[in-house]
Design a protein around this motif. Structure first.
Motif, PDB file in Angstrom:
ATOM      1  N   LEU A 281      14.916   9.591   7.064  1.00 29.34           N
ATOM      2  CA  LEU A 281      14.034  10.197   6.512  1.00 29.34           C
ATOM      3  C   LEU A 281      12.970  10.086   5.910  1.00 29.34           C
ATOM      4  CD1 LEU A 281      16.712  12.909   5.181  1.00 29.34           C
ATOM      5  CD2 LEU A 281      15.232  13.193   6.912  1.00 29.34           C
ATOM      6  N   SER A 282      12.813   8.774   4.945  1.00 32.00           N
ATOM      7  CA  SER A 282      12.132   8.420   4.077  1.00 32.00           C
ATOM      8  C   SER A 282      10.733   7.978   4.998  1.00 32.00           C
ATOM      9  CB  SER A 282      12.055   7.159   3.241  1.00 32.00           C
ATOM     10  OG  SER A 282      13.682   7.779   2.534  1.00 32.00           O
ATOM     11  N   LEU A 283      11.077   7.343   6.281  1.00 31.33           N
ATOM     12  CA  LEU A 283      10.253   6.732   6.946  1.00 31.33           C
ATOM     13  C   LEU A 283       9.840   8.274   7.781  1.00 31.33           C
ATOM     14  CD1 LEU A 283       9.204   4.421   8.138  1.00 31.33           C
ATOM     15  CD2 LEU A 283      11.021   4.538   9.948  1.00 31.33           C
ATOM     16  N   MET A 284      10.462   8.835   7.842  1.00 34.54           N
ATOM     17  CA  MET A 284       9.442   9.709   8.384  1.00 34.54           C
ATOM     18  C   MET A 284       8.734  10.815   7.428  1.00 34.54           C
ATOM     19  SD  MET A 284      10.961  13.522   9.761  1.00 34.54           S
ATOM     20  CE  MET A 284      12.320  13.373  10.116  1.00 34.54           C
TER      21      MET A 284
ATOM     22  N   LEU B 182      -9.934   4.624  12.092  1.00 31.65           N
ATOM     23  CA  LEU B 182     -10.466   5.542  13.048  1.00 31.65           C
ATOM     24  C   LEU B 182      -9.134   6.003  14.109  1.00 31.65           C
ATOM     25  CD1 LEU B 182     -12.578   7.077  14.087  1.00 31.65           C
ATOM     26  CD2 LEU B 182     -13.190   4.791  15.320  1.00 31.65           C
ATOM     27  N   ASN B 183      -8.481   4.688  14.812  1.00 30.45           N
ATOM     28  CA  ASN B 183      -7.469   4.776  16.093  1.00 30.45           C
ATOM     29  C   ASN B 183      -6.171   5.544  14.948  1.00 30.45           C
ATOM     30  OD1 ASN B 183      -6.052   4.494  17.869  1.00 30.45           O
ATOM     31  ND2 ASN B 183      -5.642   2.481  17.577  1.00 30.45           N
ATOM     32  N   LEU B 184      -5.679   5.436  13.962  1.00 29.86           N
ATOM     33  CA  LEU B 184      -4.829   6.248  13.520  1.00 29.86           C
ATOM     34  C   LEU B 184      -5.538   7.911  13.322  1.00 29.86           C
ATOM     35  CD1 LEU B 184      -2.132   6.014  12.329  1.00 29.86           C
ATOM     36  CD2 LEU B 184      -3.175   5.835  10.074  1.00 29.86           C
ATOM     37  N   GLY B 185      -6.799   7.650  12.474  1.00 29.22           N
ATOM     38  CA  GLY B 185      -6.606   8.984  11.845  1.00 29.22           C
ATOM     39  C   GLY B 185      -7.208  10.076  12.617  1.00 29.22           C
ATOM     40  N   THR B 186      -6.993   9.637  14.187  1.00 31.78           N
ATOM     41  CA  THR B 186      -6.915  10.671  15.338  1.00 31.78           C
ATOM     42  C   THR B 186      -6.370  10.054  16.551  1.00 31.78           C
ATOM     43  OG1 THR B 186      -8.581   9.453  16.674  1.00 31.78           O
ATOM     44  CG2 THR B 186      -9.872  10.516  15.539  1.00 31.78           C
TER      45      THR B 186
ATOM     46  N   PRO C   8       4.736   1.733  12.996  1.00 30.53           N
ATOM     47  CA  PRO C   8       4.628  -0.103  13.148  1.00 30.53           C
ATOM     48  C   PRO C   8       4.175  -0.433  11.578  1.00 30.53           C
ATOM     49  CG  PRO C   8       4.035   1.001  14.532  1.00 30.53           C
ATOM     50  CD  PRO C   8       4.093   2.011  14.768  1.00 30.53           C
ATOM     51  N   GLU C   9       3.178  -0.047  11.347  1.00 28.88           N
ATOM     52  CA  GLU C   9       2.375  -0.636  10.144  1.00 28.88           C
ATOM     53  C   GLU C   9       3.173  -0.070   9.298  1.00 28.88           C
ATOM     54  OE1 GLU C   9      -0.870  -2.039  10.138  1.00 28.88           O
ATOM     55  OE2 GLU C   9      -1.500  -1.722   7.997  1.00 28.88           O
ATOM     56  N   LEU C  14       7.926  -3.686   5.024  1.00 25.80           N
ATOM     57  CA  LEU C  14       8.714  -3.065   4.376  1.00 25.80           C
ATOM     58  C   LEU C  14       9.099  -4.473   3.341  1.00 25.80           C
ATOM     59  CD1 LEU C  14      10.896  -0.944   3.223  1.00 25.80           C
ATOM     60  CD2 LEU C  14      11.875  -1.335   5.542  1.00 25.80           C
ATOM     61  N   PHE C  15       9.272  -5.459   3.538  1.00 26.42           N
ATOM     62  CA  PHE C  15       9.145  -6.603   2.666  1.00 26.42           C
ATOM     63  C   PHE C  15       8.440  -7.036   2.555  1.00 26.42           C
ATOM     64  CE2 PHE C  15      13.033  -4.879   6.043  1.00 26.42           C
ATOM     65  CZ  PHE C  15      14.546  -4.761   4.485  1.00 26.42           C
ATOM     66  N   LYS C  16       6.993  -6.817   2.236  1.00 31.23           N
ATOM     67  CA  LYS C  16       6.300  -7.867   1.978  1.00 31.23           C
ATOM     68  C   LYS C  16       5.672  -7.541   0.067  1.00 31.23           C
ATOM     69  CE  LYS C  16       3.098  -8.116   6.130  1.00 31.23           C
ATOM     70  NZ  LYS C  16       1.176  -8.386   6.191  1.00 31.23           N
ATOM     71  N   LYS C  17       4.834  -8.287  -0.088  1.00 32.75           N
ATOM     72  CA  LYS C  17       5.034  -8.210  -1.391  1.00 32.75           C
ATOM     73  C   LYS C  17       4.067  -6.922  -1.436  1.00 32.75           C
ATOM     74  CE  LYS C  17       3.406 -11.551  -4.866  1.00 32.75           C
ATOM     75  NZ  LYS C  17       2.485 -10.442  -4.513  1.00 32.75           N
TER      76      LYS C  17
END
Ligand code: SF4
Ligand code: SF4
Lengths: 323, 400, 146
Positions: A281-284, B182-186, C8-9, C14-17
């Motif tokens: 849910l958090s990810l969403m 730009l890619n993500l926003g669109t 993915p981004e 998630l586990f980065k500083k």
């Protein structure tokens, strides 16, 4: 001893005390995960790793001044948070965490308890609507109507999606449904689409992004909660936390095979499975942007409801072929 | 049932006070009304009592985000009055900071747009990467917000070779990140679903309502002072004017991100062709009498300063037309027939800088339609009379 | 359109500083040439009043204490100062300088005033350069502050 047991259920486990502790923990978990996904820190300084931050927020709100708007219906306005808390806490009693045996039924496990649980989970939505409506603020009113509008969108797909595994298991009792899937774990895969649908619907029910429309702060300030302050707001927040626990408990029971293995292991499973669902849910929440209320309804009826019906058909067909 | 919803002067969607009154029916906006004047600071009057060098810092404080725009517009005008030309290197550095500021302002806007649409992760990530620009600016000028890099006759600080290469490296990082956004926003469906088709402003409306900057360019009006009336070094730098033809908030987003990418090109050109030499020439204290209009393409649109000199060391009159003011009329057109949920987005899409646009109070008599300028004492008397008359109406029903 | 284009981004971090700094406990140091708070180096001030004249915020005040002794008091009203460093640029003898402190909030505006009493220096002003040099950052704030 027999009389003591229900009391234990109500007040300690899985009742109020446990719910308070676990609800605040889940809020912390949600906030922390959300923050880490955004490359932030999240709560850090209250308690170890900021674990006590939600508790601190609760205590702080409890101590704050409590304002009731002059025009509001005082009785309703005051009663709503308490009733809401009571409703979600009652709903928790029906989640089969404590009762080990699926055969013995009691006040908290009976045939049809899945329906009762779903209805208990619908009540908070009505309470939010009433809360918005009774505070007479313009922003609250808009928030309240948005709550109801959204309800018409997600409620039907949620029911259909949650009931399809019940149909497959051939039981209306949560403990039995869980036991059925524990015996045949592979059948859980059949319900994956329903799991996805109900995750989206639960997100909408809990009013979290992308469905945080009723209290979208950049549009209508606090929405439903604009006029609530102090203890009442604290109760509402606690109520949302507990609702999160109950909904994820329900999803874990129905879609992830419940919590078998006695008190100890069952408890560990409960924690792990609910946290897994809260993580999803958090990810969403982190991955999406808030949509408009008309988009919710059209999305729910154009995609979610047909998908849920499709799932139901699949389950019925499968049941025909199953021995 | 028609209801009036007040957005502002205090509202979470607004960073500065402005009054928006929406007449809504259900969730649909039927009429919009804009009320200004909550944030008037009297900058123009103060400027008349300050010397040119002091005014440089005063104009910088007209806006907190396009601070360099205002001080450059002022400096450009003042330099013509002083009859001096800043050296080439000084100009390159000045417009390097201009482009950095454009990048930082557009990234800031992008994050705000994400936040207004409830896309907080986008907001956090964009602002994290905006810190790179802020660090470059701090390194060049010594401060993050008010760079104070301009002086009359050039810039105040030079950059060395190490800084130059460092900026080039950081620009490469920024370019990659910006392409990602730009890619993500669109492509993110919930975000695009929120932005597409919202706040429609046709090309004709954009022209007739005098929209400026990215708002106009997103309605396919290729209006950019840097191209139309090149100032400084812009006639020798190759770049393109970015436009979009979707005429909505999505178009404004795309235009801004593309402009940021153009700015990286401009900055790389400036840094690679940085001429040697001094960065400033000494300015006299008093200019010749005369008047000048200076134009500049700020991140939000065309910025105009009018300076009148009477030969003393203080300007006789300074008039500022901030870009936001040019976009207000278009905002009203965009808001009509929209949803309540879109108010913050539409309003934020012009990238409003409210206190920049607050200049003078002009009262229009609603019966005769005649504007009148009212003296302070008169205003106070009017307020007193009104309070006396309405004293019983204190408990009027909310909303007023 | 791609559902979950951001996931993915997000998961990668998630586990980065965290990118943020735990501010009051950890601090970032300002870059070289940071414009902090102006202070006076009274040994070289020739009381030309250029800083007083050019300060856009009128934050510098120079008072003559005794004409015979050539004693002056220069007050920097840091509550008005906008940290533009124009005084540093205007000063012909490098008497005005900037430190790199950035936590300069105080409980009262009177705590923010800094004053120096000194005898006028006799220093030859350096030739006014067309391009004023970047202010020399100094780690040591004035000791005779008060
Ligand atoms: S830094 Fe600027 S505002 Fe502060 S004292 Fe110097 S000239 Fe005045
Ligand atoms: S500090 Fe510098 S500018 Fe100010 S009076 Fe002294 S010598 Fe002149």
């Amino acid at each position: 001893m027999a009389a003591l047991k229900p009391l234990l259920y109500v007040f300690v486990y899985p009742g109020l005390l446990f719910l308070f502790a676990y609800g605040t923990f889940c809020e912390w978990f949600d906030r922390k995960v959300y923050a880490r996904l955004q490359n932030r820190m999240g709560p850090t300084h209250t308690g170890r790793w900021g674990l006590l931050q939600p508790v601190a927020d609760f205590v702080k709100l409890m101590a704050k001044e409590d304002v009731v708007p002059e025009k509001a219906d005082k009785g309703l306005f005051t009663a709503l948070p308490v009733v809401g808390l009571a409703v979600v806490a009652t709903a928790m009693l029906l989640v089969p965490v404590w009762h080990v045996s699926p055969t013995a039924s009691g006040f908290n496990s009976f045939s049809g308890d899945i329906i009762v649980l779903l209805y208990l989970l619908s009540l908070p939505t009505l309470i939010f609507f009433l809360a918005g409506w009774s505070s007479t603020n313009l922003f609250s009113t808009v928030g309240g109507t948005r709550v109801l509008t959204m309800l018409f969108g997600y409620e039907v797909p949620l029911f259909l999606a949650v009931l399809s595994p019940a149909l497959l298991a051939g039981s209306w009792r949560l403990a039995e449904i869980a036991a059925f899937y524990q015996a045949r774990p592979l059948l859980l895969l059949v319900n994956l689409p329903a799991f996805a649908i109900s995750l989206v619907c639960v997100q909408a029910k809990l009013e979290r992004t992308p469905f945080d429309i009723p209290h979208a702060e950049t549009e209508i300030v606090g929405g439903t909660f604009t006029e609530f302050s102090g203890k009442k707001l604290a109760f509402f927040r606690l109520m949302t936390d507990i609702e999160l626990v109950v909904s994820s408990g329900l999803l874990a029971t129905v879609f992830l095979g419940g919590f078998p293995g006695g008190v100890g292991w069952g408890f560990v499973q409960f924690i792990l499975k609910t946290l897994f669902i809260i993580f999803l849910l958090s990810l969403m929440r982190a991955a999406t942007s808030r949509i408009r209320v008309d988009q919710v309804v059209s999305f729910a009826w154009r995609f979610l409801a047909p998908a849920a019906v499709g799932q139901l058909l699949l389950v019925i067909l499968l049941k025909g072929f199953m021995p | 049932m028609k209801v009036q919803i007040p957005i502002g002067p205090q509202h979470p969607a607004l960073k500065e006070p402005i009054g928006l009154r929406m007449t809504v029916e259900g969730e649909v906006i039927h009429d919009a009304d804009l009320r200004l004047g909550y944030n008037h600071r009297g900058v123009e009057k103060v400027a008349e009592g300050r010397s040119y060098i002091q005014n440089l810092y005063l104009t910088e404080r007209i806006c907190g985000i396009c601070s360099h725009s205002h001080s450059t517009t002022f400096a450009q005008g003042a330099e013509i009055l002083f009859e001096i030309v800043p050296p080439k290197r000084g100009q390159f550095l000045r417009y390097l900071v201009s482009e950095l500021e454009r990048v930082h302002s557009h990234l800031l806007w992008l994050g705000v747009a994400g936040h207004e649409a409830g896309f907080d992760s986008f907001f956090m990530y964009v602002w994290r990467d905006r810190e790179i620009v802020m660090d470059i600016l701090e390194m060049i000028s010594g401060n993050r917000v008010h760079y104070a890099i301009n002086t009359i006759g050039g810039v105040r600080r030079d950059i060395d070779e190490a800084q130059r290469t460092k900026i080039l490296d950081l620009l490469a990082v920024l370019r990659a990140r910006t392409s990602f956004y730009l890619n993500l926003g669109t492509t993110e469906p919930s975000f695009v679903g929120r932005l597409a088709g919202v706040g429609y402003l046709s090309k004709e409306d954009a022209m007739s309502l005098c929209a400026v900057g990215p708002t106009a360019r997103a309605s396919n009006v290729p209006r950019d002072v840097r191209k139309d009336d090149p100032y400084g070094i812009y006639d020798e730098v190759p770049f393109e004017v970015c436009t979009a033809d979707t005429c909505d908030v999505l178009g404004r987003t795309v235009v801004r991100i593309k402009e940021v990418l153009q700015s990286y090109d401009i900055m790389e050109y400036l840094l690679r062709n940085l001429p040697a030499g001094p960065v400033a020439v000494k300015a006299p204290r008093r200019p010749k009498p005369g008047e000048i209009v200076s134009r500049y393409e700020a991140p939000r649109g065309e910025n105009i300063h009018y300076i009148k000199s009477n030969g003393t060391d203080k300007p006789e009159r300074l008039k500022v037309r901030a870009p936001t003011l040019g976009n207000y009329a278009a905002t009203i057109a965009m808001l009509k027939k929209g949803f309540i949920a879109d108010i913050p987005l539409i309003f934020a899409a012009i990238d409003p800088c409210i206190c920049c646009a607050e200049r003078s109070v002009e009262l229009v008599d609603s019966r005769s339609g005649r504007p009148s300028v009212v003296r302070w004492s008169e205003l106070r008397r009017m307020a007193g009379r009104r309070a006396a008359r309405d004293s019983k109406k204190r408990n009027v029903e909310w909303p007023l | 359109m791609r559902i979950g284009a951001f996931i993915p981004e997000l998961l990668r971090h998630l586990f980065k500083k965290p990118a943020t700094v735990d501010y009051p406990f950890k601090k970032l140091s300002p870059p070289e040439g940071f414009r902090g708070t102006p202070y006076l180096h009274p040994e070289t001030c020739i009381v030309c009043r250029a800083c007083e004249r050019d300060c856009p915020a009128e934050a510098i005040e120079i008072v003559e204490l005794s004409a015979a002794e050539k004693r002056f008091r220069l007050t920097i009203h840091n509550d008005r100062c906008i940290h533009c460093a124009q005084c540093v640029d205007s000063c012909p003898t490098d008497a005005m300088r900037m430190d790199d402190k950035y936590e300069i909030a105080a409980f009262s505006r009177w705590d923010l005033k800094a004053a120096w009493e000194y005898v006028r220096a006799v220093v030859k002003p350096k030739a006014p350069a067309p391009a004023p040099a970047a202010p020399a950052p100094s780690a040591n704030p004035p000791s005779d502050n008060g």
